[in-house]
Design a protein around this motif. Structure first.
Motif, PDB file in Angstrom:
ATOM      1  N   ALA A  44       0.811  -1.216   0.000  1.00  0.00           N
ATOM      2  CA  ALA A  44       0.000   0.000   0.000  1.00  0.00           C
ATOM      3  C   ALA A  44       0.848   1.272   0.000  1.00  0.00           C
ATOM      4  N   GLY A  45       0.492   2.196  -0.872  1.00  0.00           N
ATOM      5  CA  GLY A  45       1.120   3.512  -0.911  1.00  0.00           C
ATOM      6  C   GLY A  45       2.499   3.555  -1.531  1.00  0.00           C
ATOM      7  N   THR A  46       3.000   2.420  -2.013  1.00  0.00           N
ATOM      8  CA  THR A  46       4.359   2.419  -2.572  1.00  0.00           C
ATOM      9  C   THR A  46       4.379   2.106  -4.064  1.00  0.00           C
ATOM     10  N   GLY A  47       3.340   1.456  -4.555  1.00  0.00           N
ATOM     11  CA  GLY A  47       3.336   1.037  -5.961  1.00  0.00           C
ATOM     12  C   GLY A  47       4.170  -0.212  -6.177  1.00  0.00           C
ATOM     13  N   LEU A  48       4.697  -0.774  -5.077  1.00  0.00           N
ATOM     14  CA  LEU A  48       5.489  -2.005  -5.190  1.00  0.00           C
ATOM     15  C   LEU A  48       4.585  -3.227  -5.101  1.00  0.00           C
ATOM     16  N   THR A  49       5.045  -4.289  -5.735  1.00  0.00           N
ATOM     17  CA  THR A  49       4.295  -5.545  -5.676  1.00  0.00           C
ATOM     18  C   THR A  49       5.211  -6.622  -5.113  1.00  0.00           C
ATOM     19  N   MET A  50       4.660  -7.402  -4.186  1.00  0.00           N
ATOM     20  CA  MET A  50       5.444  -8.478  -3.572  1.00  0.00           C
ATOM     21  C   MET A  50       4.713  -9.804  -3.782  1.00  0.00           C
ATOM     22  N   ALA A  51       5.468 -10.898  -3.629  1.00  0.00           N
ATOM     23  CA  ALA A  51       4.843 -12.226  -3.708  1.00  0.00           C
ATOM     24  C   ALA A  51       5.659 -13.191  -2.872  1.00  0.00           C
ATOM     25  N   LEU A  52       4.950 -14.191  -2.333  1.00  0.00           N
ATOM     26  CA  LEU A  52       5.620 -15.224  -1.555  1.00  0.00           C
ATOM     27  C   LEU A  52       5.951 -16.376  -2.502  1.00  0.00           C
ATOM     28  N   VAL A  53       7.244 -16.620  -2.707  1.00  0.00           N
ATOM     29  CA  VAL A  53       7.658 -17.688  -3.628  1.00  0.00           C
ATOM     30  C   VAL A  53       8.588 -18.636  -2.880  1.00  0.00           C
ATOM     31  N   ASP A  54       8.149 -19.881  -2.759  1.00  0.00           N
ATOM     32  CA  ASP A  54       8.928 -20.905  -2.047  1.00  0.00           C
ATOM     33  C   ASP A  54       9.409 -20.411  -0.681  1.00  0.00           C
ATOM     34  N   GLY A  55       8.502 -19.754   0.049  1.00  0.00           N
ATOM     35  CA  GLY A  55       8.813 -19.315   1.404  1.00  0.00           C
ATOM     36  C   GLY A  55       9.603 -18.017   1.484  1.00  0.00           C
ATOM     37  N   GLN A  56       9.893 -17.434   0.314  1.00  0.00           N
ATOM     38  CA  GLN A  56      10.646 -16.169   0.323  1.00  0.00           C
ATOM     39  C   GLN A  56       9.770 -15.057  -0.227  1.00  0.00           C
ATOM     40  N   ALA A 120      11.993   1.377  -9.277  1.00  0.00           N
ATOM     41  CA  ALA A 120      12.260   2.196  -8.075  1.00  0.00           C
ATOM     42  C   ALA A 120      11.942   3.656  -8.369  1.00  0.00           C
ATOM     43  N   ARG A 121      12.314   4.117  -9.574  1.00  0.00           N
ATOM     44  CA  ARG A 121      12.040   5.514  -9.947  1.00  0.00           C
ATOM     45  C   ARG A 121      10.533   5.793  -9.900  1.00  0.00           C
ATOM     46  N   ARG A 122       9.776   4.846 -10.466  1.00  0.00           N
ATOM     47  CA  ARG A 122       8.301   5.020 -10.482  1.00  0.00           C
ATOM     48  C   ARG A 122       7.764   5.105  -9.051  1.00  0.00           C
ATOM     49  N   THR A 123       8.327   4.270  -8.185  1.00  0.00           N
ATOM     50  CA  THR A 123       7.885   4.247  -6.784  1.00  0.00           C
ATOM     51  C   THR A 123       8.145   5.586  -6.121  1.00  0.00           C
ATOM     52  N   PHE A 124       9.385   6.142  -6.344  1.00  0.00           N
ATOM     53  CA  PHE A 124       9.719   7.447  -5.762  1.00  0.00           C
ATOM     54  C   PHE A 124       8.798   8.529  -6.268  1.00  0.00           C
ATOM     55  N   GLU A 125       8.527   8.463  -7.573  1.00  0.00           N
ATOM     56  CA  GLU A 125       7.658   9.473  -8.180  1.00  0.00           C
ATOM     57  C   GLU A 125       6.270   9.427  -7.556  1.00  0.00           C
ATOM     58  N   GLN A 126       5.773   8.208  -7.359  1.00  0.00           N
ATOM     59  CA  GLN A 126       4.423   8.052  -6.754  1.00  0.00           C
ATOM     60  C   GLN A 126       4.415   8.597  -5.340  1.00  0.00           C
ATOM     61  N   GLU A 127       5.479   8.268  -4.604  1.00  0.00           N
ATOM     62  CA  GLU A 127       5.560   8.737  -3.214  1.00  0.00           C
ATOM     63  C   GLU A 127       5.606  10.267  -3.166  1.00  0.00           C
ATOM     64  N   ALA A 128       6.355  10.850  -4.143  1.00  0.00           N
ATOM     65  CA  ALA A 128       6.471  12.312  -4.203  1.00  0.00           C
ATOM     66  C   ALA A 128       5.121  12.939  -4.492  1.00  0.00           C
ATOM     67  N   GLU A 129       4.345  12.297  -5.361  1.00  0.00           N
ATOM     68  CA  GLU A 129       2.995  12.822  -5.699  1.00  0.00           C
ATOM     69  C   GLU A 129       2.096  12.800  -4.489  1.00  0.00           C
ATOM     70  N   VAL A 130       2.242  11.750  -3.659  1.00  0.00           N
ATOM     71  CA  VAL A 130       1.422  11.622  -2.437  1.00  0.00           C
ATOM     72  C   VAL A 130       1.866  12.700  -1.451  1.00  0.00           C
TER      73      VAL A 130
END
Lengths: 130, 230
Positions: A44-56, A120-130
């Motif tokens: 939330a709020g970062t534009g990042l996406t995570m996933a659990l793959v083989d316990g990681q 990462a750049r996109r994430t920073f840009e989104q955070e800056a907009e917020v």
């Protein structure tokens, strides 16, 4: 050490992936494995996406439609998942410039580090907009 | 007290006997039609239920096809991972692993093609089943309508028979007309005519003696009634 003979074809070990209709090359040492596309979680709020793959927990970089596999790459000791880069072939391919030749087509190297930087750049840009 | 002649009484009794018989035949026929219509409606219902069971099996088949597809895809990813290991080992050391994974991947690809054909056939069967169920729907409605119509017809027949019974009773009471007796008389007349025709045929074919014997027997049978009348 003897120099490489220019007459010998230089093969590169790696993976050919299809990205937005284009063939791209990933070296065998930068790719860890292929796994079925996992369940994704947006941070939330970062534009990042995570996933659990083989316990990681992996950072996921979507590079195209969901596709049939997640390509897990290693970058500076960290694992990152490329979603939408469907593997077409794995093996040794004839070097062609910085990339390789696959079935007569040139496949440019896919720069995972640049993909991560762009994400990462996109994430920073989104955070800056917020 | 009779207000009509004996001949008219007999004619009326015969007509009434015929009407009673026709009504009884109609009632029997409508009973059979009712049973047949009910059987037909039940058979169509059973076919529709069979269609529903087929739909459930189709769903199971689709689910198993999907499961197989997922398994093949996991297999394909495993061969890619094995090939990746082979590629990391180098061209010489990894060659055998690469060839083996290529072989397996090719077999998995063929299996996936066969599975796609299988899935297409399952989908075709499902469409065929839907067409059949759609065609059976109106047939089931029609069978139900026929069954209900036949039931109404059977009810009408019963009412008709009851009305005829009432009429027969009234005629018996009012005019002394007995349809049963009338029917028996008519039958006896018909049978007597047939017997006489047969005897004439015997005579015509030269069986005089046999015909004479039979005439004598018929005459003997007729004697008591002629005595009663006298």
């Amino acid at each position: 050490m003897a120099p490489l003979s220019p007459a010998l074809p230089l093969n590169r070990a790696g993976v050919i992936v299809r990205l937005g209709g284009e063939l791209r090359f990933l070296s065998a040492h930068s790719v860890r494995r292929f796994v079925p596309p996992p369940t994704l979680s947006d941070v939330a709020g970062t534009g990042l996406t995570m996933a659990l793959v083989d316990g990681q927990v992996l950072a996921i970089i979507p590079v195209g439609p969901r596709g049939s596999a997640l390509t897990v790459c290693e970058l500076g000791g960290e694992l990152v998942g490329l979603l939408g880069a469907d593997p077409e072939a794995v093996g040794f391919f004839e070097a062609d410039g910085a990339g390789v030749s696959f079935h007569g087509q040139r496949a440019q190297v896919l720069d995972v580090a640049e993909l991560v930087r762009a994400s990462a750049r996109r994430t920073f840009e989104q955070e800056a907009e917020v | 007290m009779s207000r009509i002649s004996a001949e008219e009484q007999q004619r009326l009794a015969e007509t009434l006997a015929e009407a009673v018989k026709a009504s009884s035949d109609a009632e029997q026929a409508s009973g059979q039609a009712q049973a047949q219509a009910a059987r037909q409606a039940a058979e169509i219902e059973a076919l529709l239920e069979g269609g529903e069971r087929l739909a459930l099996r189709g769903r199971d088949l689709r689910a198993s096809v999907q499961e197989l597809r997922d398994t093949l895809e996991r297999g394909r990813l495993s061969t890619l991972n094995a090939a990746l290991e082979g590629a990391r080992l180098g061209e010489v050391a990894g060659r055998a692993l690469m060839s083996m994974t290529e072989e397996v991947r090719s077999a998995l690809g063929r299996s996936a093609d066969v599975l796609d054909d299988h899935a297409a056939r399952v989908a075709e069967l499902e469409r065929e089943r839907e067409r059949l169920v759609l065609a059976l729907g109106p047939l089931a409605d029609a069978a139900r309508a026929v069954a209900s119509e036949v039931t109404r017809a059977a009810e009408r027949n019963r009412s008709q028979r009851d009305a005829l019974s009432e009429l027969a009773l009234e005629l018996r009471q009012q005019l002394g007309v007995d349809p049963e007796l009338g029917g028996l008389v008519a039958r006896a007349q018909q049978e007597a005519t047939d017997l006489l025709d047969t005897l004439s045929a015997l005579q015509a074919r030269g069986a005089q003696d046999e015909a004479r014997v039979l005439f004598a027997r018929v005459a003997a049978l007729a004697k008591p009634s002629s005595t009663d009348e006298s």
